[in-house]
Write a protein that holds these residues in place. Sequence first.
Motif, PDB file in Angstrom:
ATOM      1  N   TYR A 116       0.637  -1.196   0.138  1.00 20.58           N
ATOM      2  CA  TYR A 116      -0.136   0.109  -0.091  1.00 20.58           C
ATOM      3  C   TYR A 116       0.869   1.147   0.076  1.00 20.58           C
ATOM      4  O   TYR A 116       1.975   1.449   0.742  1.00 20.58           O
ATOM      5  N   SER A 140       0.290   5.659  -0.301  1.00 24.79           N
ATOM      6  CA  SER A 140      -0.483   7.083  -0.561  1.00 24.79           C
ATOM      7  C   SER A 140       0.406   8.219  -0.607  1.00 24.79           C
ATOM      8  O   SER A 140       1.571   8.131   0.213  1.00 24.79           O
ATOM      9  N   LYS A 181      -4.043  11.159  -1.524  1.00 30.72           N
ATOM     10  CA  LYS A 181      -4.087  10.256  -2.930  1.00 30.72           C
ATOM     11  C   LYS A 181      -3.527   8.886  -2.554  1.00 30.72           C
ATOM     12  O   LYS A 181      -2.282   8.726  -2.508  1.00 30.72           O
ATOM     13  N   VAL A 182      -4.470   8.030  -2.839  1.00 31.33           N
ATOM     14  CA  VAL A 182      -4.107   6.536  -2.683  1.00 31.33           C
ATOM     15  C   VAL A 182      -3.598   5.856  -4.063  1.00 31.33           C
ATOM     16  O   VAL A 182      -4.284   5.973  -4.936  1.00 31.33           O
ATOM     17  N   ARG A 185      -2.936  -0.251  -3.827  1.00 33.61           N
ATOM     18  CA  ARG A 185      -4.216  -0.727  -2.758  1.00 33.61           C
ATOM     19  C   ARG A 185      -3.860  -2.171  -2.702  1.00 33.61           C
ATOM     20  O   ARG A 185      -4.587  -2.892  -2.917  1.00 33.61           O
TER      21      ARG A 185
END
Length: 267
Positions: free
Chosen positions: A28, A30, A34-35, A38
């Motif tokens: 993950y 970010s 804003k990711v 995922r």
Amino acid sequence: ENPLLMTTSAISTATSLADPMISVIGLYKSFGDKVVLRGIDLAIGRGESLMLVGGSGAGKSVFIKHLIGLLQPDEGNVVVDGVDLTRAPPEVVLELRKKFGMTFQEGALFDSMTVGDNIAFPIRRHTDKPEKEVAARVRECLELVRLPGIEDKMPSELSGGMRRRVGFARAIALEPEILLFDEPTTGLDPINTAAIGDVINQLRSALGVTAVTITHDMNLAGKIADRVGIIRRGQILLVDTPERFLESDNWFIRAFLNGEVPEEDHP
């Protein structure tokens, strides 16, 4: 026991390959709100050529920067040759980086240096080899990318395709085990694109390297890839052989292959 080493069974359980060279587990990332990534899970086998595609902004470049430890994930692990980069101290990460050869869009050569000096740059920086050996290695690298005898030319004298191949020659100067190709054919005509595919295959067979290629160019898939993966919204949607990938009935992959997916794709 070295705490940085992950057991092969632990890695393969998470990533489904018996002996992966690179394992990405639950990644993950970010930037502010804003990711970008995922929860990516992906294993890349030793000597495998994996091609990663996806629209602009899907997370491909951010993903590749995690493989060489240029970015640290918010969660998850990146394991290279059994060593967990995400838990390793900086000196171990720097040492592991020597296993990688990285190529960039447009070649990213030093304009003020000759071709020979561009390729020699990492050798001079990371080794104490005498100049005679450096020159011999530069010659070898240029021959491997099918550009013999151009050591004295300047980058400005070369075509776009030649500059990319000189970038490849510099990437293999330190005899890496893993090659990362970032958009190797962007902006090139079909003849140069085909030549780049040939050179990538030649490097793989000559050096026995693991290769990861980020590209929009599906024409490369059948030529250089053992498997093709697609990233959508920071997740791996599918990883499969080029043949099965091209036959997928997933709506997003069909749209991508037909050039119909906008940068911000449908839900």
